[in-house]
Scaffold this motif. Sequence first.
Motif, mmCIF file in Angstrom:
data_model
loop_
_atom_site.group_PDB
_atom_site.id
_atom_site.type_symbol
_atom_site.label_atom_id
_atom_site.label_comp_id
_atom_site.label_asym_id
_atom_site.label_seq_id
_atom_site.Cartn_x
_atom_site.Cartn_y
_atom_site.Cartn_z
ATOM 1 N N TRP A 1 -8.155 10.460 65.922
ATOM 2 C CA TRP A 1 -6.913 10.115 66.938
ATOM 3 C C TRP A 1 -6.182 11.296 67.111
ATOM 4 C CZ3 TRP A 1 -4.802 6.596 69.782
ATOM 5 C CH2 TRP A 1 -3.552 6.551 70.094
ATOM 6 N N ASP A 2 -6.100 11.477 68.490
ATOM 7 C CA ASP A 2 -5.135 12.634 69.274
ATOM 8 C C ASP A 2 -3.822 11.959 69.470
ATOM 9 O OD1 ASP A 2 -4.195 14.629 71.038
ATOM 10 O OD2 ASP A 2 -6.033 15.495 71.106
ATOM 11 N N THR A 3 -2.774 12.515 68.672
ATOM 12 C CA THR A 3 -1.646 12.027 68.883
ATOM 13 C C THR A 3 -1.034 12.556 70.268
ATOM 14 O OG1 THR A 3 -1.197 11.906 66.496
ATOM 15 C CG2 THR A 3 0.707 11.608 67.858
ATOM 16 N N ASN A 4 -0.975 13.723 70.691
ATOM 17 C CA ASN A 4 -0.800 14.153 71.822
ATOM 18 C C ASN A 4 -1.209 13.709 72.992
ATOM 19 O OD1 ASN A 4 1.086 15.905 70.577
ATOM 20 N ND2 ASN A 4 -0.801 17.695 70.117
ATOM 21 N N ALA A 5 -2.615 13.398 72.907
ATOM 22 C CA ALA A 5 -3.164 12.832 74.135
ATOM 23 C C ALA A 5 -3.283 11.395 74.095
ATOM 24 C CB ALA A 5 -4.691 13.275 74.134
ATOM 25 N N GLY A 6 -3.018 10.727 72.945
ATOM 26 C CA GLY A 6 -2.689 9.568 72.955
ATOM 27 C C GLY A 6 -4.227 8.538 73.280
ATOM 28 N N ILE A 7 -5.046 9.269 72.481
ATOM 29 C CA ILE A 7 -6.439 8.381 72.662
ATOM 30 C C ILE A 7 -7.440 8.814 71.514
ATOM 31 C CG2 ILE A 7 -7.338 10.639 73.891
ATOM 32 C CD1 ILE A 7 -8.830 8.632 75.919
ATOM 33 N N TYR A 8 -8.438 8.314 71.132
ATOM 34 C CA TYR A 8 -9.360 8.581 70.332
ATOM 35 C C TYR A 8 -10.432 9.251 70.908
ATOM 36 C CZ TYR A 8 -7.293 5.010 67.180
ATOM 37 O OH TYR A 8 -6.373 4.073 66.360
ATOM 38 N N TYR A 9 -10.664 10.338 70.227
ATOM 39 C CA TYR A 9 -11.936 11.350 70.599
ATOM 40 C C TYR A 9 -12.927 11.275 69.628
ATOM 41 C CZ TYR A 9 -9.231 13.583 74.432
ATOM 42 O OH TYR A 9 -8.502 13.718 75.477
ATOM 43 N N ASP A 10 -13.966 11.404 69.944
ATOM 44 C CA ASP A 10 -15.225 11.736 68.838
ATOM 45 C C ASP A 10 -14.806 13.183 68.313
ATOM 46 O OD1 ASP A 10 -16.589 9.411 69.907
ATOM 47 O OD2 ASP A 10 -17.496 10.782 71.337
ATOM 48 N N TYR A 11 -15.275 13.132 66.919
ATOM 49 C CA TYR A 11 -15.005 14.499 66.089
ATOM 50 C C TYR A 11 -16.332 15.106 66.022
ATOM 51 C CZ TYR A 11 -13.120 17.615 62.597
ATOM 52 O OH TYR A 11 -13.052 18.603 61.785
ATOM 53 N N ASN A 12 -16.451 16.405 66.240
ATOM 54 C CA ASN A 12 -17.686 17.276 65.855
ATOM 55 C C ASN A 12 -17.608 17.868 64.835
ATOM 56 O OD1 ASN A 12 -19.651 19.389 65.845
ATOM 57 N ND2 ASN A 12 -19.551 19.346 68.316
ATOM 58 N N PHE A 13 -18.083 17.346 63.534
ATOM 59 C CA PHE A 13 -18.145 17.552 62.472
ATOM 60 C C PHE A 13 -18.823 19.063 62.010
ATOM 61 C CE2 PHE A 13 -21.869 14.948 62.632
ATOM 62 C CZ PHE A 13 -22.887 15.545 61.906
ATOM 63 N N VAL A 14 -19.637 19.318 62.847
ATOM 64 C CA VAL A 14 -20.309 20.918 62.726
ATOM 65 C C VAL A 14 -19.301 21.815 63.310
ATOM 66 C CG1 VAL A 14 -22.173 22.154 63.589
ATOM 67 C CG2 VAL A 14 -22.607 19.511 63.085
ATOM 68 N N LYS A 15 -18.542 21.759 64.204
ATOM 69 C CA LYS A 15 -17.805 22.593 64.677
ATOM 70 C C LYS A 15 -16.357 22.172 64.122
ATOM 71 C CE LYS A 15 -19.977 23.460 69.231
ATOM 72 N NZ LYS A 15 -19.794 23.552 70.701
ATOM 73 N N ASN A 16 -16.151 21.287 63.405
ATOM 74 C CA ASN A 16 -14.710 20.888 62.903
ATOM 75 C C ASN A 16 -13.596 20.746 64.087
ATOM 76 O OD1 ASN A 16 -15.572 20.550 60.104
ATOM 77 N ND2 ASN A 16 -15.670 22.714 60.074
#
Length: 621
Positions: free
Chosen positions: A433-448
């Motif tokens: 969850w991106d509070t600033n963008a107000g949207i859910y993004y996928d999360y790159n767990f390799v790049k963190n």
Amino acid sequence: MKFKLNINQTLQRLLAQEDTDGDKKITIDDKGPKTFLLEDENGNSLNIEGTYHLSNLLQELALSKKSNSEFAEINSSEIIENPVSRISRKIKNLYWNGLTRTIDAKGVAKIVEDDKIENAISYLYVPATDTVAFEYFKNLEASIPKLKVVQLAKDISSEYVLTLNKKPGILALALQQDNKEIKGVPFVVPGGRFNEMYGWDSYFIAIGLLLDNKPELAVGIAENFKYQIDHYGKILNANRSYYLTRTQPPLYTSLIVAITENSKPEKDWIAKHLHTAIKEYQTVWMQEGKRLTPNGLNRYKAEGIGLPFEVEVGHFDDVLEKYALLYNLPLREFEKKYLDREITDASLDAYFVHDRSMRESGHDTTNRFVNVCADLNTIDLNSLLYKYEIDIAFLIETEFDNHFTDEKHTTYSSEYWKEKAAFRKEKINELLWDTNAGIYYDYNFVKNEPHQFDAAATFYPLWANLCNAEQAEVLVKNALPKFKLKGGIAGSTKEAIDDLDVNSPQRQWDYPFGWAPHQMFLWEGLLNYNYVNEAQEMIYRWLWLITRNAVDYNGTIPEKFNLETSSLKIFAEYGNVGTAFDYITEEGFGWMNASYQVGLSILKTELKEELEKLTDPDTLF
């Protein structure tokens, strides 16, 4: 009024006058006079005007022709029928039947018909763990031309599946005993060239079937899901040999709950499917190093080796060209050598790990996932698995008195599964969850780091009911307008693809294309949080789009739409399935059919009246 007509004479006269482009349809693209005088030997006459009514006449004549009679009675009420009623009636009474298949003595010949692969032999693969099915199908070989029944190996490794690409075929599904006769458990295919059972398509199809009072077909889909998990280890992308290493978005528990609430099955039925759903959850999704990542969230991670087998020649030219140059080979020669594994390349293999994982996600294809999918904790997958955990807790609590023992003799309460869901929700809020963008993004767990691509999957948490009230409000008020077009929501925002490299190909799950699963998840999600007016608007927009195109294009119900043009004419990637037929569609398209029936079941009466008039949504909202 009923007209007794000579079918062939009327059909030929109608087509000669109105089908000016010769495609055996009457559409807005034809240049005929768009008026036709219908007369019969009893002195009845009716002047039929306009593309829609003329195409209805064509369709009714085509249906009558199947009776092999010279004459037919055509009811004028079906020619002038309101388009909304007509589409819904055809879905319920015609299209579902046209899409229903079985793999058994009666149905196997139809299911192994294949316009994807030209084989002298039609291969049917049967799992090693189902000896009864193998014996049954072996006995059919002599009576079905070209059919070759093969028993799969016990160990279905990626290396083994690669060997099957030399002789690809259909995978057997569940059989049942019916009055001492063995029959295939029925399932419903998407349609067109998709003449097999697809994973997540089947869930949406089943919801439509339940609405249309066809619970036996929805139950059949669940039975075939269970069979695939029990015998192939997962719910498959589709029941083809080259999909054995690939699963699909997890929607099995949602189907079990829907059937339970709709049809009130026996407790034993619920228990056996709950057993299998828990097994799938543990073995497919929660194995460390596979689809479970170190942070506790999940990813799509298809297995397999090399080039995905199902794509057409040339699909990967933009990727393969640089490798062909590197190996100093003509492009087609390099492609063949790589496909046959005469050449291996670690970096290209890595690319195709991501590509197969993207196809496992159902979003095939999207720039969101290209060359990165297997590195992502995706918001769609983790929303679906949150719903899995909540569904399992719900079933244990409501159907089994909060006490359920699985096949490994582990006893669960609903609290156990609620705790797993709470952990997942916490991690989603922390990482996706991106509070600033107000949207859910996928999360790159390799790049963190977040993978910032604005995709329609951001609305899945509304459907899964994992948002808090503030998140829901931000999604509805701020994010939704960025995806909304005249006919529904697109697969991504326009800005998401504007930010891509100019050489990136247009992909069918991105802007400007609209798909039924995204709409259906959005509608239910909006209703979960009591955004009733917004739900009504989005339902209307989508149903208007389907109805408008069916009216203009001879009843066509396609796989997807271009929302920028509000049109079914799509030339990106694979074109648009469901648009190729003569005279009348007898299938529609699976999840599109379902979305129409679901939408109509929710739409308010006053908006149905506007839909019947095809009122432009932009004038209403």
